[in-house]
Design a protein around this motif. Structure first.
Motif, mmCIF file in Angstrom:
data_model
loop_
_atom_site.group_PDB
_atom_site.id
_atom_site.type_symbol
_atom_site.label_atom_id
_atom_site.label_comp_id
_atom_site.label_asym_id
_atom_site.label_seq_id
_atom_site.Cartn_x
_atom_site.Cartn_y
_atom_site.Cartn_z
ATOM 1 N N MET A 102 4.298 10.518 -2.402
ATOM 2 C CA MET A 102 4.139 9.387 -1.479
ATOM 3 C C MET A 102 4.542 9.792 -0.068
ATOM 4 N N LEU A 103 3.708 9.399 0.897
ATOM 5 C CA LEU A 103 3.965 9.698 2.299
ATOM 6 C C LEU A 103 4.450 8.483 3.080
ATOM 7 N N VAL A 114 0.846 -1.189 0.000
ATOM 8 C CA VAL A 114 0.000 0.000 0.000
ATOM 9 C C VAL A 114 0.884 1.242 0.000
ATOM 10 N N THR A 115 0.379 2.275 -0.657
ATOM 11 C CA THR A 115 1.038 3.577 -0.664
ATOM 12 C C THR A 115 0.069 4.611 -0.110
ATOM 13 N N ILE A 116 0.490 5.339 0.904
ATOM 14 C CA ILE A 116 -0.276 6.493 1.384
ATOM 15 C C ILE A 116 0.239 7.690 0.608
ATOM 16 N N MET A 117 -0.659 8.365 -0.087
ATOM 17 C CA MET A 117 -0.279 9.370 -1.067
ATOM 18 C C MET A 117 -0.989 10.698 -0.786
ATOM 19 N N GLN A 118 -0.248 11.781 -0.930
ATOM 20 C CA GLN A 118 -0.853 13.120 -0.898
ATOM 21 C C GLN A 118 -1.512 13.334 -2.261
ATOM 22 N N MET A 119 -2.813 13.530 -2.278
ATOM 23 C CA MET A 119 -3.524 13.553 -3.552
ATOM 24 C C MET A 119 -3.293 14.849 -4.320
ATOM 25 N N ASP A 120 -3.186 14.689 -5.657
ATOM 26 C CA ASP A 120 -3.194 15.833 -6.555
ATOM 27 C C ASP A 120 -4.259 15.571 -7.617
ATOM 28 N N ALA A 121 -4.306 16.410 -8.641
ATOM 29 C CA ALA A 121 -5.372 16.307 -9.632
ATOM 30 C C ALA A 121 -5.181 15.143 -10.595
ATOM 31 N N GLY A 122 -4.027 14.480 -10.594
ATOM 32 C CA GLY A 122 -3.793 13.362 -11.494
ATOM 33 C C GLY A 122 -4.388 12.067 -10.973
ATOM 34 N N LEU A 123 -4.252 10.989 -11.767
ATOM 35 C CA LEU A 123 -4.745 9.683 -11.377
ATOM 36 C C LEU A 123 -3.660 8.941 -10.612
ATOM 37 N N ALA A 126 7.894 13.656 5.500
ATOM 38 C CA ALA A 126 8.275 14.372 4.273
ATOM 39 C C ALA A 126 7.757 13.627 3.059
ATOM 40 N N PRO A 127 7.013 14.290 2.155
ATOM 41 C CA PRO A 127 6.518 13.624 0.948
ATOM 42 C C PRO A 127 7.643 13.337 -0.045
ATOM 43 N N THR A 128 7.484 12.234 -0.794
ATOM 44 C CA THR A 128 8.450 11.845 -1.814
ATOM 45 C C THR A 128 7.756 11.798 -3.169
ATOM 46 N N PRO A 129 8.227 12.544 -4.165
ATOM 47 C CA PRO A 129 7.597 12.502 -5.491
ATOM 48 C C PRO A 129 7.672 11.097 -6.090
ATOM 49 N N LYS A 172 -5.700 -4.556 5.829
ATOM 50 C CA LYS A 172 -5.115 -4.470 7.164
ATOM 51 C C LYS A 172 -3.842 -3.623 7.161
ATOM 52 N N LEU A 173 -2.990 -3.873 6.154
ATOM 53 C CA LEU A 173 -1.739 -3.135 6.046
ATOM 54 C C LEU A 173 -2.006 -1.652 5.816
ATOM 55 N N GLY A 174 -2.960 -1.357 4.954
ATOM 56 C CA GLY A 174 -3.297 0.031 4.656
ATOM 57 C C GLY A 174 -3.861 0.760 5.856
ATOM 58 N N ALA A 175 -4.701 0.068 6.627
ATOM 59 C CA ALA A 175 -5.282 0.687 7.819
ATOM 60 C C ALA A 175 -4.204 1.041 8.830
ATOM 61 N N GLU A 176 -3.238 0.137 9.018
ATOM 62 C CA GLU A 176 -2.143 0.413 9.944
ATOM 63 C C GLU A 176 -1.302 1.587 9.461
ATOM 64 N N ALA A 177 -0.995 1.584 8.148
ATOM 65 C CA ALA A 177 -0.172 2.666 7.593
ATOM 66 C C ALA A 177 -0.903 4.002 7.640
ATOM 67 N N LEU A 178 -2.219 3.972 7.464
ATOM 68 C CA LEU A 178 -3.007 5.201 7.517
ATOM 69 C C LEU A 178 -2.889 5.868 8.884
ATOM 70 N N ILE A 179 -3.048 5.094 9.945
ATOM 71 C CA ILE A 179 -2.975 5.675 11.287
ATOM 72 C C ILE A 179 -1.566 6.189 11.564
ATOM 73 N N GLU A 180 -0.546 5.441 11.149
ATOM 74 C CA GLU A 180 0.835 5.905 11.311
ATOM 75 C C GLU A 180 1.042 7.228 10.583
ATOM 76 N N THR A 181 0.470 7.329 9.391
ATOM 77 C CA THR A 181 0.632 8.553 8.597
ATOM 78 C C THR A 181 -0.038 9.742 9.274
ATOM 79 N N LEU A 182 -1.261 9.551 9.734
ATOM 80 C CA LEU A 182 -1.973 10.655 10.394
ATOM 81 C C LEU A 182 -1.251 11.092 11.661
ATOM 82 N N ASP A 183 -0.761 10.127 12.426
ATOM 83 C CA ASP A 183 -0.024 10.478 13.641
ATOM 84 C C ASP A 183 1.241 11.262 13.308
ATOM 85 N N ALA A 184 1.929 10.827 12.236
ATOM 86 C CA ALA A 184 3.159 11.516 11.836
ATOM 87 C C ALA A 184 2.868 12.915 11.307
ATOM 88 N N LEU A 185 1.782 13.061 10.575
ATOM 89 C CA LEU A 185 1.411 14.385 10.069
ATOM 90 C C LEU A 185 1.062 15.327 11.222
#
Length: 331
Positions: A151-152, A137-146, A193-196, A174-187
């Motif tokens: 990547m976060l 899974v990739t947690i991504m900062q959304m932009d107007a593209g597809l 830091a986002p990675t292109p 399951k993996l995505g849910a865990e990564a999502l919470i980690e991402t929100l906590d880190a934000l």
């Protein structure tokens, strides 16, 4: 504990509901949920709420179901929620730039692939079908593209020769849910830091269709086995069996044999052993299958009860002079 975020959640299917459940169990505050409008489902075609809506209502969260977010009124309603961030997981609607800009921290997406590989609608199944040995899974900062945003966070998991689409779906949820919470906590803590995304290696995961689930036994055995597993549990691969359709749930590759017409049933040893490949030398062992009106069963059980349907030398599929299967599934 860091300061909780005010979160708008946007998603529709079970995969999204698993992520919403994790979010509801976290420190963060889900202030509203967006999901697709209720759709007809089942034999009665009764309007049915999405799994995300069912979960949100169970927890007393306000649910919005617009058919589009392009209108100024819908955008004003979303802005009035005063969210810190919007989490999007398999929502099914494109978010215009005006919506992406509304939350203080923007919008993030939980995408079921290792971006930039498999952007698009069906990354789980396409990874298995293509023979990939790894997904994630990739947690991504959304932009107007597809699926093109920065990547976060990335989490990986292996794909084996026996992994099905359903199994990988559950693992990634399951993996995505865990990564999502980690991402929100880190934000919240300000330490992410986002990675292109690199453009090299970008692929598109087209939406699945029932028509492409028909097996063409002129193809390589490895490609057929991969498709069988990728399309389990939906749309489920199939082949013609006389005037009927045999649904194929599990299969694997065997060693090559003598050249035979592709699609010929050559043995019952270890399953329904079918000749395949351009010269019919390759072998596909079908181990779990389903006759019309019946249940998916191990082939050993089918042979005990319905061996008359599977005589050695019978032909599976529609023989085609050009090696192409029919493009429309029987009703």
């Amino acid at each position: 504990m860091t300061q909780p975020l005010r979160v708008i959640f946007a998603g529709t299917p079970d995969f999204a509901a698993d992520n919403l459940a994790a979010l509801l169990a976290s420190q963060h505050d889900v202030i509203a949920v967006y999901t697709q409008p209720d759709r007809p489902a089942g034999r009665g075609r009764k309007l049915t709420p999405s799994p995300v809506k069912v979960l949100a209502q169970k927890h007393g969260i306000e649910v919005f179901q617009p058919s589009s977010l392009k209108g100024e009124g819908e955008q004003q309603a979303l802005a009035a929620l005063d969210a810190d961030i919007m989490v999007v997981v398999a929502y099914g609607l494109l978010l215009p730039q005006a919506v992406l800009d509304i939350p203080r921290l923007g919008c993030i997406n939980v995408h079921a692939s290792l971006l930039p590989r498999w952007r698009g609608a069906a990354p789980i199944q396409r990874a298995i079908e293509a023979g990939d040995t790894q997904s994630g899974v990739t947690i991504m900062q959304m932009d107007a593209g597809l699926d093109t945003g920065d990547m976060l966070m990335i989490r990986t998991t292996p794909i084996t020769k026996t992994t099905t689409g359903g199994e990988l779906h559950d693992t990634l949820a399951k993996l995505g849910a865990e990564a999502l919470i980690e991402t929100l906590d880190a934000l919240t803590a300000g330490g992410l830091a986002p990675t292109p995304q690199p453009e090299a290696g970008a692929t598109y995961a087209a939406k699945l269709s029932k028509a492409e689930a028909e097996l063409d036994f002129h193809q390589d055995a490895s490609a057929l086995a991969a498709r069988v597993h990728a399309f389990n549990p939906w749309p489920v691969t199939w082949c013609a069996l006389g005037d009927d359709r045999l649904r194929i749930h599990l299969a694997h590759v065997l060693d090559d044999g003598e050249a035979t017409v592709p699609g010929t049933l050559v043995s019952h040893q270890g399953g329904l052993i079918v000749a395949c490949g351009k010269e019919g030398r390759e072998r596909l062992a079908i181990t779990h299958a389903q006759l019309p009106g019946g249940k998916a069963l191990p082939v050993s059980e089918l042979l005990r009860s319905r061996a008359d349907r599977f005589p050695i030398g019978s032909t599976f599929g529609h023989p085609q002079a050009d090696g192409k299967a029919n493009t429309e599934a029987p009703s």
